[in-house]
Design a protein around this motif. Structure first.
Motif, PDB file in Angstrom:
ATOM      1  N   UNK A 116     -14.103   3.631  12.900  1.00 39.40           N
ATOM      2  CA  UNK A 116     -15.126   2.702  11.504  1.00 39.40           C
ATOM      3  C   UNK A 116     -13.388   2.285  10.675  1.00 39.40           C
ATOM      4  N   UNK A 117     -13.750   1.467   9.723  1.00 39.78           N
ATOM      5  CA  UNK A 117     -13.001   0.901   9.054  1.00 39.78           C
ATOM      6  C   UNK A 117     -12.500   1.660   7.318  1.00 39.78           C
ATOM      7  N   UNK A 118     -11.002   1.391   7.197  1.00 38.50           N
ATOM      8  CA  UNK A 118     -10.414   1.783   6.934  1.00 38.50           C
ATOM      9  C   UNK A 118     -10.049   0.937   5.368  1.00 38.50           C
ATOM     10  N   UNK A 119      -9.722   0.926   4.340  1.00 35.44           N
ATOM     11  CA  UNK A 119      -9.022  -0.149   3.318  1.00 35.44           C
ATOM     12  C   UNK A 119      -7.910  -0.889   4.095  1.00 35.44           C
ATOM     13  N   UNK A 120      -7.924  -1.810   3.714  1.00 38.29           N
ATOM     14  CA  UNK A 120      -6.516  -2.921   4.420  1.00 38.29           C
ATOM     15  C   UNK A 120      -5.845  -2.291   3.323  1.00 38.29           C
ATOM     16  N   UNK A 121      -4.467  -2.184   4.493  1.00 39.96           N
ATOM     17  CA  UNK A 121      -2.756  -1.350   4.350  1.00 39.96           C
ATOM     18  C   UNK A 121      -2.667  -2.184   3.080  1.00 39.96           C
ATOM     19  N   UNK A 122      -2.770  -3.333   3.150  1.00 37.55           N
ATOM     20  CA  UNK A 122      -1.945  -3.079   1.624  1.00 37.55           C
ATOM     21  C   UNK A 122      -2.511  -3.130   0.840  1.00 37.55           C
ATOM     22  N   UNK A 123      -3.826  -3.504   0.507  1.00 36.35           N
ATOM     23  CA  UNK A 123      -4.567  -3.493  -0.176  1.00 36.35           C
ATOM     24  C   UNK A 123      -4.318  -1.063  -0.686  1.00 36.35           C
ATOM     25  N   UNK A 124      -4.235  -0.843  -0.038  1.00 36.41           N
ATOM     26  CA  UNK A 124      -3.673   0.517  -0.332  1.00 36.41           C
ATOM     27  C   UNK A 124      -2.807   0.910  -0.688  1.00 36.41           C
ATOM     28  N   UNK A 125      -1.440   0.201  -0.398  1.00 35.95           N
ATOM     29  CA  UNK A 125      -0.593   0.553  -0.762  1.00 35.95           C
ATOM     30  C   UNK A 125      -0.443   0.334  -2.322  1.00 35.95           C
ATOM     31  N   UNK A 126      -1.301  -1.105  -2.357  1.00 36.44           N
ATOM     32  CA  UNK A 126      -1.056  -1.103  -3.349  1.00 36.44           C
ATOM     33  C   UNK A 126      -1.633  -0.806  -4.939  1.00 36.44           C
ATOM     34  N   UNK A 127      -2.588   0.375  -4.358  1.00 38.47           N
ATOM     35  CA  UNK A 127      -3.754   1.513  -5.325  1.00 38.47           C
ATOM     36  C   UNK A 127      -2.834   2.133  -5.241  1.00 38.47           C
ATOM     37  N   UNK A 128      -1.855   2.936  -4.820  1.00 36.16           N
ATOM     38  CA  UNK A 128      -0.849   4.181  -4.776  1.00 36.16           C
ATOM     39  C   UNK A 128       0.190   3.966  -5.906  1.00 36.16           C
ATOM     40  N   UNK A 129       0.686   2.360  -5.448  1.00 36.13           N
ATOM     41  CA  UNK A 129       2.198   2.137  -6.671  1.00 36.13           C
ATOM     42  C   UNK A 129       1.290   1.821  -7.485  1.00 36.13           C
ATOM     43  N   UNK A 130      -0.007   1.459  -7.839  1.00 37.81           N
ATOM     44  CA  UNK A 130      -0.394   1.684  -9.417  1.00 37.81           C
ATOM     45  C   UNK A 130      -0.088   3.459  -9.908  1.00 37.81           C
ATOM     46  N   UNK A 131      -0.516   3.902  -9.135  1.00 40.44           N
ATOM     47  CA  UNK A 131      -0.354   5.336  -9.807  1.00 40.44           C
ATOM     48  C   UNK A 131       1.061   6.086  -9.549  1.00 40.44           C
ATOM     49  N   UNK A 132       2.015   5.537  -9.584  1.00 41.40           N
ATOM     50  CA  UNK A 132       3.848   5.046  -9.218  1.00 41.40           C
ATOM     51  C   UNK A 132       3.935   6.330  -8.925  1.00 41.40           C
ATOM     52  N   UNK A 133       3.688   6.155  -7.572  1.00 44.86           N
ATOM     53  CA  UNK A 133       3.771   7.485  -6.128  1.00 44.86           C
ATOM     54  C   UNK A 133       5.212   6.319  -5.903  1.00 44.86           C
ATOM     55  N   UNK A 134       5.316   7.507  -5.087  1.00 44.42           N
ATOM     56  CA  UNK A 134       7.451   6.957  -4.159  1.00 44.42           C
ATOM     57  C   UNK A 134       6.710   7.422  -3.233  1.00 44.42           C
ATOM     58  N   UNK A 135       6.691   6.551  -1.721  1.00 44.78           N
ATOM     59  CA  UNK A 135       6.883   6.666  -0.351  1.00 44.78           C
ATOM     60  C   UNK A 135       7.833   7.152   0.062  1.00 44.78           C
TER      61      UNK A 135
END
Length: 314
Positions: free
Chosen positions: A295-314
């Motif tokens: 099955x497909x997931x969200x595009x990685x770039x879109x997921x990264x942007x969503x997590x950055x919005x939460x100020x999460x640190x990778x």
């Protein structure tokens, strides 16, 4: 200020917290997030998987589209080549993913397939700066040691559900076989990753049991998947549990497993939609990015942007 507790929560206390969450879910979710902040601050670990062999699985897990016992429309794929794996990996490493895993269908690889997968791992470990994980079915001590030598640092085998509910999900292998594989991997020097799938008809008590079984095994990371009902599987008509129950489940896993990496894995986009962002306020400190097995997931770039919005640190 958060202080270290002298002991971890016990089973009865977890049940009490669930009863509290029925009336005040925010209290339990906030507790989980506070614990996560204490041990992991605002960090999040990203991992990505690649389906290195797809379909024709002899096992009858009711949730899985790859089983020969079900009538699902999927593309069957033989063992991937090095070029296929590295082509996908080149995309993954352009993002802040910390871990990368090859996943194969079936009870285990045959000897020829296993040697080929070892060669792929050896190549990646020498040429890419990423932590390698493996999910290749049941293990022997010899195979575990070979994986370690090839550069693999963590082995994955999901318990899927609690030992008491497992009979409702699979009949071709046992819960104990999964536990034995995890023990073999750990004894060989590999870290171990194991979690499960929620919303397969189990209740919260079974989910709590699973969390405690994982704690007893001293797993290093816990992926939590949410069932994505696939047409042709016995669970194709299963109703996904309420989103708030998903959030409470995540929170309870964090409280029961305070120092472990807990990842939101497969099925999150389907079950949570735009509410996925709320899951990372329930104690989660890991996320699987990219596509899943069939099955497909969200595009990685879109997921990264969503997590950055939460100020999460990778």
């Amino acid at each position: 200020m958060i202080v270290e507790y002298e002991r971890d929560i016990n089973f009865n206390e977890a049940i009490i917290l669930y009863e509290i969450a029925k009336h005040d879910a925010d209290l339990v979710k906030n507790l989980a997030n506070t614990i996560k902040q204490h041990y992991f601050e605002n960090t999040i670990e990203l991992c990505s998987i690649f389906p290195a062999k797809v379909g024709l699985c002899s096992q009858d897990c009711k949730f899985c589209s790859q089983s020969i016992h079900h009538s699902c429309s999927i593309e069957i794929k033989d063992l991937a080549t090095l070029d296929e794996v590295t082509e996908y990996l080149e995309n993954v490493i352009s993002f802040p993913a910390k871990r990368f895993s090859l996943v194969t269908s079936g009870e285990k690889l045959n000897d020829s397939e296993f040697e080929k997968i070892l060669d792929i791992y050896s190549y990646i470990s020498k040429n890419y700066n990423i932590l390698l994980c493996a999910s290749l079915g049941f293990l022997t001590q010899e195979r575990a040691k070979k994986l370690l030598k090839a550069g693999v640092v963590k082995y994955h085998n999901n318990l899927e559900t609690s030992s008491t509910y497992f009979k409702n999900i699979c009949s071709t292998h046992t819960h104990q076989q999964k536990i034995e594989t995890l023990k073999i991997a750990k004894e060989a020097g590999l870290e171990i990753c194991s979690g499960g799938i929620i919303s397969m008809g189990e209740d919260m008590i079974e989910r709590i049991k699973l969390a405690f079984e994982l704690r007893e095994l001293k797993v290093d990371s816990v992926p939590i998947n949410i069932l994505n009902p696939i047409k042709g599987t016995p669970l194709e008509d299963m109703k996904i549990i309420d989103q708030n129950e998903i959030f409470i489940t995540l929170a309870l896993f964090r409280i029961i497993l305070p120092r472990k990496t807990i990842l939101l894995a497969g099925g999150k986009e389907n079950a949570l939609g735009d509410k996925e962002i709320m899951a990372y306020e329930c104690g989660i400190n890991g996320c699987m990015v990219g596509n899943y097995l069939t099955t497909k997931g969200m595009e990685i770039r879109e997921k990264i942007d969503m997590l950055k919005f939460l100020d999460l640190i990778f």
